[in-house]
Design an enzyme around this catalytic site. Structure first.
Site, PDB file in Angstrom:
ATOM      1  N   GLY A  64       0.424  -5.115   0.626  1.00 21.70           N
ATOM      2  CA  GLY A  64      -0.701  -5.076  -0.302  1.00 21.70           C
ATOM      3  C   GLY A  64      -0.342  -5.626  -1.677  1.00 21.70           C
ATOM      4  O   GLY A  64      -1.218  -6.085  -2.408  1.00 21.70           O
ATOM      5  N   GLU A  80      -0.748  -9.266  -1.285  1.00 23.44           N
ATOM      6  CA  GLU A  80      -2.193  -9.503  -1.118  1.00 23.44           C
ATOM      7  C   GLU A  80      -2.905  -9.429  -2.468  1.00 23.44           C
ATOM      8  O   GLU A  80      -3.813 -10.214  -2.748  1.00 23.44           O
ATOM      9  CB  GLU A  80      -2.776  -8.472  -0.147  1.00 23.44           C
ATOM     10  CG  GLU A  80      -2.300  -8.705   1.282  1.00 23.44           C
ATOM     11  CD  GLU A  80      -2.815  -7.649   2.244  1.00 23.44           C
ATOM     12  OE1 GLU A  80      -2.474  -6.467   2.042  1.00 23.44           O
ATOM     13  OE2 GLU A  80      -3.563  -7.997   3.164  1.00 23.44           O
ATOM     14  N   GLU A  99       3.913  -5.970   7.063  1.00 18.38           N
ATOM     15  CA  GLU A  99       3.142  -4.906   7.719  1.00 18.38           C
ATOM     16  C   GLU A  99       3.486  -4.730   9.196  1.00 18.38           C
ATOM     17  O   GLU A  99       3.497  -3.610   9.707  1.00 18.38           O
ATOM     18  CB  GLU A  99       1.636  -5.172   7.572  1.00 18.38           C
ATOM     19  CG  GLU A  99       1.074  -4.834   6.195  1.00 18.38           C
ATOM     20  CD  GLU A  99       1.183  -5.963   5.189  1.00 18.38           C
ATOM     21  OE1 GLU A  99       1.980  -6.910   5.404  1.00 18.38           O
ATOM     22  OE2 GLU A  99       0.475  -5.910   4.161  1.00 18.38           O
ATOM     23  N   ALA A 155       0.863  -1.176   0.000  1.00 18.56           N
ATOM     24  CA  ALA A 155       0.000   0.000   0.000  1.00 18.56           C
ATOM     25  C   ALA A 155       0.902   1.230   0.000  1.00 18.56           C
ATOM     26  O   ALA A 155       2.075   1.141   0.355  1.00 18.56           O
ATOM     27  CB  ALA A 155      -0.883  -0.023   1.243  1.00 18.56           C
TER      28      ALA A 155
HETATM   29  C1  3H9 Z   1       0.497  -2.399   3.354  1.00 18.19           C
HETATM   30  O1  3H9 Z   1       0.725  -2.849   2.271  1.00 18.19           O
HETATM   31  C2  3H9 Z   1      -0.849  -2.482   4.009  1.00 18.19           C
HETATM   32  C3  3H9 Z   1      -1.801  -3.446   3.338  1.00 18.19           C
HETATM   33  O2  3H9 Z   1      -1.672  -4.735   3.929  1.00 18.19           O
HETATM   34  C4  3H9 Z   1      -3.247  -3.067   3.601  1.00 18.19           C
HETATM   35  C5  3H9 Z   1      -3.785  -1.909   2.897  1.00 18.19           C
HETATM   36  C6  3H9 Z   1      -5.280  -1.752   3.109  1.00 18.19           C
HETATM   37  N1  3H9 Z   1       4.654   3.503   0.202  1.00 18.19           N
HETATM   38  O3  3H9 Z   1      13.361   1.630   0.606  1.00 18.19           O
HETATM   39  P1  3H9 Z   1      13.791   2.380  -0.577  1.00 18.19           P
HETATM   40  C7  3H9 Z   1       9.474   4.837  -1.022  1.00 18.19           C
HETATM   41  S1  3H9 Z   1       1.675  -1.607   4.247  1.00 18.19           S
HETATM   42  C8  3H9 Z   1       5.160   4.714  -0.106  1.00 18.19           C
HETATM   43  O4  3H9 Z   1      14.823   3.421  -0.444  1.00 18.19           O
HETATM   44  P2  3H9 Z   1      14.870  -0.024  -1.706  1.00 18.19           P
HETATM   45  C9  3H9 Z   1      10.567   5.136  -0.031  1.00 18.19           C
HETATM   46  O5  3H9 Z   1      10.125   6.012   0.966  1.00 18.19           O
HETATM   47  C10 3H9 Z   1       3.076  -1.578   3.198  1.00 18.19           C
HETATM   48  N2  3H9 Z   1       6.460   4.921  -0.383  1.00 18.19           N
HETATM   49  O6  3H9 Z   1      14.195   1.410  -1.780  1.00 18.19           O
HETATM   50  C11 3H9 Z   1      11.616   5.737  -0.931  1.00 18.19           C
HETATM   51  O7  3H9 Z   1      11.230   7.067  -1.185  1.00 18.19           O
HETATM   52  P3  3H9 Z   1      12.349   8.198  -1.381  1.00 18.19           P
HETATM   53  C12 3H9 Z   1       3.769  -2.890   3.159  1.00 18.19           C
HETATM   54  C13 3H9 Z   1       7.269   3.861  -0.357  1.00 18.19           C
HETATM   55  O8  3H9 Z   1      15.066  -0.447  -3.102  1.00 18.19           O
HETATM   56  C14 3H9 Z   1      11.463   4.948  -2.216  1.00 18.19           C
HETATM   57  O9  3H9 Z   1      10.146   4.392  -2.166  1.00 18.19           O
HETATM   58  N3  3H9 Z   1       4.980  -2.755   2.384  1.00 18.19           N
HETATM   59  C15 3H9 Z   1       6.814   2.589  -0.040  1.00 18.19           C
HETATM   60  O10 3H9 Z   1      16.014  -0.022  -0.760  1.00 18.19           O
HETATM   61  C16 3H9 Z   1      12.468   3.836  -2.372  1.00 18.19           C
HETATM   62  O11 3H9 Z   1      12.449   3.024  -1.185  1.00 18.19           O
HETATM   63  C17 3H9 Z   1       6.146  -2.431   2.961  1.00 18.19           C
HETATM   64  O12 3H9 Z   1       6.245  -2.265   4.140  1.00 18.19           O
HETATM   65  C18 3H9 Z   1       5.434   2.418   0.249  1.00 18.19           C
HETATM   66  N4  3H9 Z   1       4.921   1.219   0.518  1.00 18.19           N
HETATM   67  O13 3H9 Z   1      13.775  -0.971  -1.048  1.00 18.19           O
HETATM   68  C19 3H9 Z   1       7.320  -2.303   2.040  1.00 18.19           C
HETATM   69  N5  3H9 Z   1       7.858   1.722  -0.070  1.00 18.19           N
HETATM   70  O14 3H9 Z   1      13.180   7.749  -2.542  1.00 18.19           O
HETATM   71  C20 3H9 Z   1       8.056  -1.038   2.329  1.00 18.19           C
HETATM   72  C21 3H9 Z   1       8.920   2.449  -0.427  1.00 18.19           C
HETATM   73  O15 3H9 Z   1      11.577   9.445  -1.593  1.00 18.19           O
HETATM   74  N6  3H9 Z   1       9.152  -0.794   1.396  1.00 18.19           N
HETATM   75  N7  3H9 Z   1       8.589   3.740  -0.585  1.00 18.19           N
HETATM   76  O16 3H9 Z   1      13.112   8.191  -0.091  1.00 18.19           O
HETATM   77  C22 3H9 Z   1      10.319  -1.450   1.459  1.00 18.19           C
HETATM   78  O17 3H9 Z   1      10.525  -2.345   2.262  1.00 18.19           O
HETATM   79  C23 3H9 Z   1      11.411  -1.022   0.510  1.00 18.19           C
HETATM   80  O18 3H9 Z   1      11.112   0.281   0.091  1.00 18.19           O
HETATM   81  C24 3H9 Z   1      11.581  -1.922  -0.731  1.00 18.19           C
HETATM   82  C25 3H9 Z   1      12.577  -1.247  -1.708  1.00 18.19           C
HETATM   83  C26 3H9 Z   1      12.124  -3.280  -0.298  1.00 18.19           C
HETATM   84  C27 3H9 Z   1      10.276  -2.104  -1.456  1.00 18.19           C
END
Ligand code: 3H9
Length: 698
Positions: free
Chosen positions: A102, A105, A125, A63
């Protein structure tokens, strides 16, 4: 269809591509785009199957976290996933990169999932203080069974494609998402119908329905380290509902849990920490276009505890290391400790059985500083005195190749002074790792007066490459973390003189969520170190001195502020210490008073926050969130409290300033008066969050 989701048709196969960089987060536009594309593909008689893929570096990573806490926009993710699941035409999710939250999901709502071999799939999450809120807690147990689902959802770590295939989370491993997804879709066209909907497939729940221990044991194992956190327990409850209730009721239970968590304080703090960590990697005051220097080989000077831990961190990331000692004996001892550490981790199953040999092969142990000559980055981790550091840096300067970055791992010494002994101060900076360096994630990157921007970015980039969390700080005694810790330590010591006992102070700090209190930490580090340094500087601290005079140096002597059973690290309150404190106080003519836990908490936390405010004023840290990152990753600050500066904003700066002024008067300690920045923000009704300065990307 929309800017962020595209629909194409390859004969009978519709390809729906999400293209919402950087990580294809499920913003409202993406949700709408998927929904509309799928609707159109279903309506198109020429389409027989649909493939959902993503552009860029990853499948949907979840999400859009920035949408949480804002008014919800239609369609909700749950609705979109239901549309996918109810599609009369088969939908194949083709995954690369990381299918997270998400994103996974969404894939679970598809009828089939395929992935490239280095893809990762997970429901992280809980790490944001949440639980999967779009059916993940109901569909994942049906896909892989409750045991693995608990591991993935309550633990929050993703699994690789091979594991996902083994456990039925994906149906095939493909070479390429679009071609592989399309080929797979053609293959399943002829398969028997009805399409498999995970919501209706209870087969993998049967064993846990018959024997609930399968589920409860898995939960017990995964929540062992979840002290103080709400999300892992709420997530486990939602998975329990998948076992106990029909799908729709389970989904309702999951939704309730998610809504409660997303509105709660813990998730707010954890989401803040997620962005704070990413912000910390962006360095302010660096000209646009500055690039880090390439680093192919690292030299580390000193094979002691710190040097060894740092070398392991590089080897873990596959970077070759030259490990330098002054003598063969010290070198072999250091290498032996590292090998033992690796073997112990492998024996626990933490790394593959062949990893110790492979990683040790990346570490070349040598004697003599001339061996720094091939390194692009040199990290000095020798004895902490200025004279020794200067000697080592003079030698490094003589041998290092031009352009090499020269770093000191000092935890408090002045890097400007160290840089001065070289002919290239622009290449010198601090890389302060935390002990044990192969485990702790923080690296304070110390920017000295003359440090060149590209040298600074090199340190930040390499720290990220070895899975550390870098935070850039300026030169001052103790940098950010240890300087704030000293402010807390001073109060902890004073509390003993006023009537508190070590165990009372430590209990308040650990109840707050820190892994250890200041006195247990002192015992772990060794009390003799401070004793010797006080003697050198002609300072006394009567209680700590009396402990050392009685031979109580901490864990290493089995006695310190606490006593320790042989072979145990568990601190046990010791009546002898209480007697020693009482005797010391009566000698000094001091009387103990009753001190309540609230006072202890305020005096442990608020002076640290005050020091944090001074650090910001002086520009030693660029942003309050950098200070928080340092405490989260270097000192075990509980993530659900966001960090000291975030916590301060939650308490309210006015309240903190008032209490500090009160303690300044009550304990006759002017250093406790609110720092000018704190006083100003408190008077204006402001907060630290509003100070956050945007940085340029590293
Ligand atoms: C969810 O899904 C809830 C659902 O179950 C229910 C919904 C109803 N959103 O980490 P990076 C940005 S909860 C917005 O440096 P990497 C991040 O801030 C979510 N922004 O890259 C950064 O921005 P900036 C569950 C996001 O390659 C840029 O993307 N998912 C999100 O080292 C690059 O990120 C997670 O918890 C996001 N979801 O790693 C996954 N994710 O460049 C969270 C990233 O401006 N994300 N950004 O600083 C991660 O674990 C890592 O970002 C990922 C990439 C592994 C994907």
């Amino acid at each position: 269809m929309t800017d962020v989701v595209k629909l194409e048709r390859h004969d009978a196969i519709a390809i729906v591509t999400v293209d919402n960089l950087p990580v294809n987060a499920l913003s409202a536009a993406v949700r709408r785009g998927i929904s509309e594309s799928v609707e159109q593909a279903i309506a198109d008689p020429a389409v027989k199957a649909i493939v959902l893929v993503c552009a860029g570096r990853t499948f949907i990573a979840g999400a859009d976290i920035t949408e949480f806490g804002k008014p919800p926009q239609s369609p909700g993710l749950g609705e979109v996933i239901a549309e996918l699941e109810n599609s009369p035409k088969p939908i194949v999710a083709a995954i690369h990169g990381t299918a997270l939250g998400g994103g996974l999901e969404t894939a679970l709502g598809c009828h089939y999932r395929v992935a490239v071999k280095d893809a990762k799939l997970g429901l992280p999450e809980v790490k944001l203080g949440l639980l999967p809120g779009a059916g993940g807690t109901q569909r994942l147990p049906r896909a892989v069974g409750p045991e693995l689902a608990v591991k993935m959802i309550v633990g929050g770590d993703p699994i690789g494609a091979a594991d996902a295939f083994k456990h039925g989370l994906i149906d095939a491993i493909v070479e390429d998402t679009v071609a592989g997804g399309e080929a797979f879709a053609r293959q399943v066209l002829a398969e028997q119908r009805p399409l498999r909907k995970l919501r209706d497939d209870d087969a993998k729940l049967q064993a846990a329905k018959a024997d609930r221990a399968i589920f409860t044991d898995a939960v017990a194992a995964m929540t062992k380290k979840a002290r103080g956190l709400e999300a892992p327990f709420a997530a486990a409850d939602a998975i329990g509902a998948a076992i106990d209730l029909p799908f729709d009721q389970g989904l309702k239970k999951e939704r309730e849990g998610f809504m409660k968590l997303v509105a709660g304080e813990q998730s707010k703090a954890q989401r803040y920490a997620f962005f704070a960590e990413r912000e910390a990697a962006k360095v302010s005051g660096v000209p646009d276009g500055t690039r880090p220097r390439p680093v192919a080989r690292v030299a580390i000077i000193g094979a002691g505890t710190m040097g060894g831990g740092i070398a392991m961190s590089f080897a873990n990331a596959g970077i070759p290391v030259t490990l330098i000692e002054t003598g063969e004996e010290q070198l072999q001892r250091g290498l032996g400790v590292m090998r033992k550490n690796y073997d112990a981790t492998a024996a626990r199953g933490g790394i593959p059985a062949d990893a110790p040999t492979k990683r040790m092969a990346l570490i070349a142990g040598v004697v003599g500083l001339e061996h720094v000559k091939d390194a692009d980055l040199i990290i000095e981790a020798v004895f902490e005195t200025m004279a020794v550091k200067k000697e080592v840096f003079t030698a490094i300067d003589a041998y290092a190749k031009p352009g090499a970055v020269l770093a000191s791992n000092t935890s408090y010494l002045n890097i400007d002074e160290i840089a001065q002994v070289t002919r290239r101060p622009e290449d010198v900076l601090g890389m302060h790792f935390f002990s044990p360096a192969n485990v702790m994630k923080l690296c304070e990157i110390v920017r000295a007066d003359k440090t060149a921007p590209d040298a600074l970015l090199t340190a930040v980039a390499i720290a990220r490459k070895i899975a550390k969390v870098p935070a850039v700080v300026g030169v001052c005694d103790g940098f950010v973390g240890n300087r704030m810790l000293a402010a807390r330590g001073k109060q902890a010591e004073k509390l003993l003189f006023e009537g508190a006992l070590p165990q009372q102070v430590d209990a308040v700090v650990t109840k707050f969520g820190m892994p250890m209190g200041p006195f247990a930490m002192g015992d772990l580090a060794g009390l003799d170190i401070g004793w010797r340094s006080r003697k050198d500087r002609g300072i006394t601290s009567e209680i700590a001195d009396a402990l050392c005079e009685a031979g109580r140096f901490g864990q290493k002597t089995g006695k310190g502020y606490y006593k320790y059973e042989p072979g145990s690290r568990a601190p046990l309150p010791d009546p002898e210490v209480e007697t020693l404190i009482n005797d010391t106080l009566s000698k000094l003519g001091l009387k103990r008073r009753e001190i309540f836990d609230q006072e202890i908490l305020e005096r442990m936390m608020y002076p640290m926050i005050n020091e944090g405010a001074r650090i910001l004023e002086e520009g030693i840290a660029a942003r309050p969130s950098d200070i928080d990152v340092i405490w989260l990753y270097g000192y075990g600050w509980p993530v659900y409290r966001g960090g000291p500066m975030f916590y301060a904003d939650q308490v309210g700066l006015k309240q903190i300033a008032e209490r500090l002024s009160y303690y300044a008067r009550a304990t006759n300690d002017a250093t406790l008066e609110p720092a000018p920045l704190l006083a100003r923000l408190a008077a204006e009704g402001g907060n630290f969050a509003a100070l956050a300065k945007p940085a340029k990307a590293a």
